[in-house]
Design an enzyme around this catalytic site. Structure first.
Site, PDB file in Angstrom:
ATOM      1  N   LYS A 125      -1.661  -0.888  -1.808  1.00 15.95           N
ATOM      2  CA  LYS A 125      -0.178  -1.997  -1.772  1.00 15.95           C
ATOM      3  C   LYS A 125      -0.653  -3.400  -1.790  1.00 15.95           C
ATOM      4  O   LYS A 125      -0.106  -4.293  -2.696  1.00 15.95           O
ATOM      5  CB  LYS A 125       0.607  -1.830  -0.583  1.00 15.95           C
ATOM      6  CG  LYS A 125       1.485  -0.514  -0.496  1.00 15.95           C
ATOM      7  CD  LYS A 125       2.280  -0.630   0.605  1.00 15.95           C
ATOM      8  CE  LYS A 125       2.842   0.989   0.807  1.00 15.95           C
ATOM      9  NZ  LYS A 125       3.400   1.049   2.032  1.00 15.95           N
ATOM     10  N   GLU A 153      -2.089  12.663   5.434  1.00 19.18           N
ATOM     11  CA  GLU A 153      -1.993  11.410   6.140  1.00 19.18           C
ATOM     12  C   GLU A 153      -2.130  11.393   7.736  1.00 19.18           C
ATOM     13  O   GLU A 153      -2.538  10.440   8.262  1.00 19.18           O
ATOM     14  CB  GLU A 153      -0.441  10.744   6.057  1.00 19.18           C
ATOM     15  CG  GLU A 153      -0.442   9.988   4.658  1.00 19.18           C
ATOM     16  CD  GLU A 153       1.111   9.383   4.706  1.00 19.18           C
ATOM     17  OE1 GLU A 153       1.775   9.134   5.524  1.00 19.18           O
ATOM     18  OE2 GLU A 153       1.177   8.513   3.596  1.00 19.18           O
ATOM     19  N   HIS A 194      -4.261  32.556 -12.511  1.00 20.03           N
ATOM     20  CA  HIS A 194      -4.685  32.448 -13.726  1.00 20.03           C
ATOM     21  C   HIS A 194      -5.156  31.246 -14.340  1.00 20.03           C
ATOM     22  O   HIS A 194      -5.525  30.807 -15.658  1.00 20.03           O
ATOM     23  CB  HIS A 194      -3.626  32.978 -14.856  1.00 20.03           C
ATOM     24  CG  HIS A 194      -3.013  34.227 -14.435  1.00 20.03           C
ATOM     25  ND1 HIS A 194      -3.461  35.308 -15.110  1.00 20.03           N
ATOM     26  CD2 HIS A 194      -2.514  34.941 -13.414  1.00 20.03           C
ATOM     27  CE1 HIS A 194      -3.092  36.633 -14.763  1.00 20.03           C
ATOM     28  NE2 HIS A 194      -2.339  36.137 -13.507  1.00 20.03           N
TER      29      HIS A 194
HETATM   30  O1  PA5 Z   1       4.907   8.278   5.708  1.00 18.70           O
HETATM   31  C1  PA5 Z   1       5.023   7.449   5.547  1.00 18.70           C
HETATM   32  O2  PA5 Z   1       4.892   6.401   6.485  1.00 18.70           O
HETATM   33  C2  PA5 Z   1       4.898   6.804   4.065  1.00 18.70           C
HETATM   34  O3  PA5 Z   1       4.962   7.773   3.301  1.00 18.70           O
HETATM   35  C3  PA5 Z   1       6.253   5.972   4.049  1.00 18.70           C
HETATM   36  O4  PA5 Z   1       7.345   6.800   4.282  1.00 18.70           O
HETATM   37  C4  PA5 Z   1       6.709   5.540   2.394  1.00 18.70           C
HETATM   38  O5  PA5 Z   1       5.588   4.326   2.341  1.00 18.70           O
HETATM   39  C5  PA5 Z   1       7.735   4.794   2.475  1.00 18.70           C
HETATM   40  O6  PA5 Z   1       8.164   3.696   3.199  1.00 18.70           O
HETATM   41  P1  PA5 Z   1       9.368   3.135   3.544  1.00 18.70           P
HETATM   42  O7  PA5 Z   1      10.299   4.229   4.070  1.00 18.70           O
HETATM   43  O8  PA5 Z   1       8.944   1.765   4.511  1.00 18.70           O
HETATM   44  O9  PA5 Z   1       9.938   2.557   2.197  1.00 18.70           O
END
Ligand code: PA5
Length: 441
Positions: free
Chosen positions: A418, A284, A305
């Protein structure tokens, strides 16, 4: 605490790869320290091991003890950055078999990190008639997967303990001021912990997001923070001796030399989920604007393996980063008078010796096959060494993002699925998009 061996990069990247990046690294370190680079508003994690909220930390420890007293099971609800860190540390320090062990701390199960009906039904069955508590973790409170899971487990708690009893067993980790979960937690009177504004999900394991579940599993979270604190101090030093600078420079040079995949390898099965955390952290942070190393992981020797063939002879796309912990104990290989397997030359030798030679042999084979190697060595797995490694990887990730000239602290691409999901589910406001998507299906 941490040793970094870059000797197996020789011939793959230019000799001066560090020197040509040193100024950029100094600037990146400055931007992280001053919160002045792209995404600087989300660099609160840089000083977190020193500046964390001590009052909240004490409340986390007290809440963990209360959960340990009250419950045999803790259900941790969250996804992505609101889940991976806690699971990574619980599995690394307490084992993926933690829930199977005889112990005086609760089982810890993770929910709300997917939409599988089978997994949900199985979890409900595993909890059975046991006493349980819930830690719901969501910055926004509206992420579909954890929100759906929370509806389910909240209703189960209320049915079992009544509304007042349930609120004694629900812990909400969320935004300090805004969001759907914050509103609900205030209204219902749940104990609340904060996802700090300046720490993004994937950097949040050393906040309440990770610390409460980790503490419930019996981990000494003060030691975890101390390990991170030691890394923070050591990695703040400018110059070529800084191991984070060295690793970030090498990764960037490898990327520019055509290596597009970083394969994280470890010889400890407990490390599997730590790799998942690491993949989110790097994927990310770096994967945007058409750039970034693809983070992948393997567990050795098991995956030698299965994936070993590709690593040795497939597309020459990757380099390997091996994490090696010192073993905690010793086990000698037994003798077999019949020597059926021909392995008596190993009789009496420690298993760790065999593992060490397997690791060294693998590294040499992979380097020969065109896979450069980075070796990270640490003392035995402990809260201190794991805290150190968490901070090390986070800091290298921040530096790497700036070397790559991306904002390592945003994740604009996560929204795409989303939006489609909301449209297909018929969420109000997404009607036009729904029709458009259905035509494409
Ligand atoms: O790193 C990030 O921003 C995402 O992985 C969020 O943590 C994830 O989408 C969860 O979001 P939230 O804490 O708002 O439910």
């Amino acid at each position: 605490m941490l040793k970094l061996d870059l000797s197996k990069l020789k011939g793959f990247i230019p000799e001066d790869h560090f020197a040509v990046r040193q100024d950029k690294l100094a600037k990146a370190a400055q931007m992280l320290a001053n919160h002045s680079g792209p995404g600087g508003d989300f660099t609160g994690w840089v000083a977190l091991p020193r500046d964390y909220d001590k009052e909240e930390f004490a409340r986390i420890q007290a809440a963990a003890q209360k959960i340990q007293r009250q419950s045999q099971v803790l259900v941790v609800i969250g996804i992505g950055g609101s889940y991976l860190g806690a699971r990574a540390v619980v599995e690394l320090l307490c084992s993926p078999n933690y829930n199977l062990k005889k112990k005086d701390t609760p089982d810890v199960f993770f929910a709300g990190n997917g939409l599988s009906t089978d997994a949900l039904l199985e979890l409900i069955q595993l909890i059975g008639g046991r006493d349980f508590s819930v830690n719901v973790i969501s910055k926004s409170g509206t992420t579909t997967e954890p929100a759906v899971a929370f509806r389910i487990f909240k209703a189960m708690l209320e049915e079992k303990y009544g509304k007042d009893g349930a609120k004694e067993r629900i812990y909400a980790t969320t935004d300090k001021a805004r969001g759907a979960l914050k509103g609900l937690a205030d209204a219902e009177g749940y104990e609340e912990f904060v996802v700090p504004d300046d720490v993004g999900g994937r950097y949040s394991v050393l906040t309440a997001v990770g610390l409460l579940p980790i503490a419930v599993a019996g981990v000494d979270i003060a030691q975890l923070m101390a390990g991170a604190g030691q890394a923070m101090e050591e990695l703040a030093a400018d110059g070529p001796d800084n191991l984070a600078w060295q690793y970030a420079a090498a990764r960037h040079a490898l990327y520019q030399a055509g290596k597009k995949v970083e394969l994280l390898a470890c010889h400890e099965p407990n490390f599997r989920f730590f790799s998942e955390w690491w993949k989110q952290l790097y994927g990310e942070s770096e994967g945007k604007e058409g750039k970034g190393l693809f983070p992948a992981s393997v567990e050795f020797t098991a995956d030698l393996h299965s994936m070993g063939q590709y690593i040795q002879q497939g597309e020459r796309l990757m380099f390997e980063t091996v994490v090696k912990f010192a073993p905690k104990g010793e086990f000698a290989i037994p003798d077999d008078p019949a020597n059926v397997d021909g392995l008596n030359f190993l009789s009496g030798k420690p298993l760790a010796f065999v593992a060490e030679q397997a690791m060294r042999g693998t590294i040499l084979a992979h380097v020969d096959g065109g896979v450069p190697n980075v070796l990270i060595e640490l003392p035995a797995i402990s809260p201190l060494s794991v805290g150190y490694l968490i901070y090390f990887f986070e800091y290298v990730c921040g530096l790497s993002g700036y070397l790559l000239e991306v904002n390592p602290f945003d994740q604009p691409g996560v929204e795409a699925y989303k939006k489609n999901m909301f449209a297909l589910l018929g969420k109000p406001g997404y009607e036009d998009m729904k029709a458009e998507l259905e035509a494409k299906l």
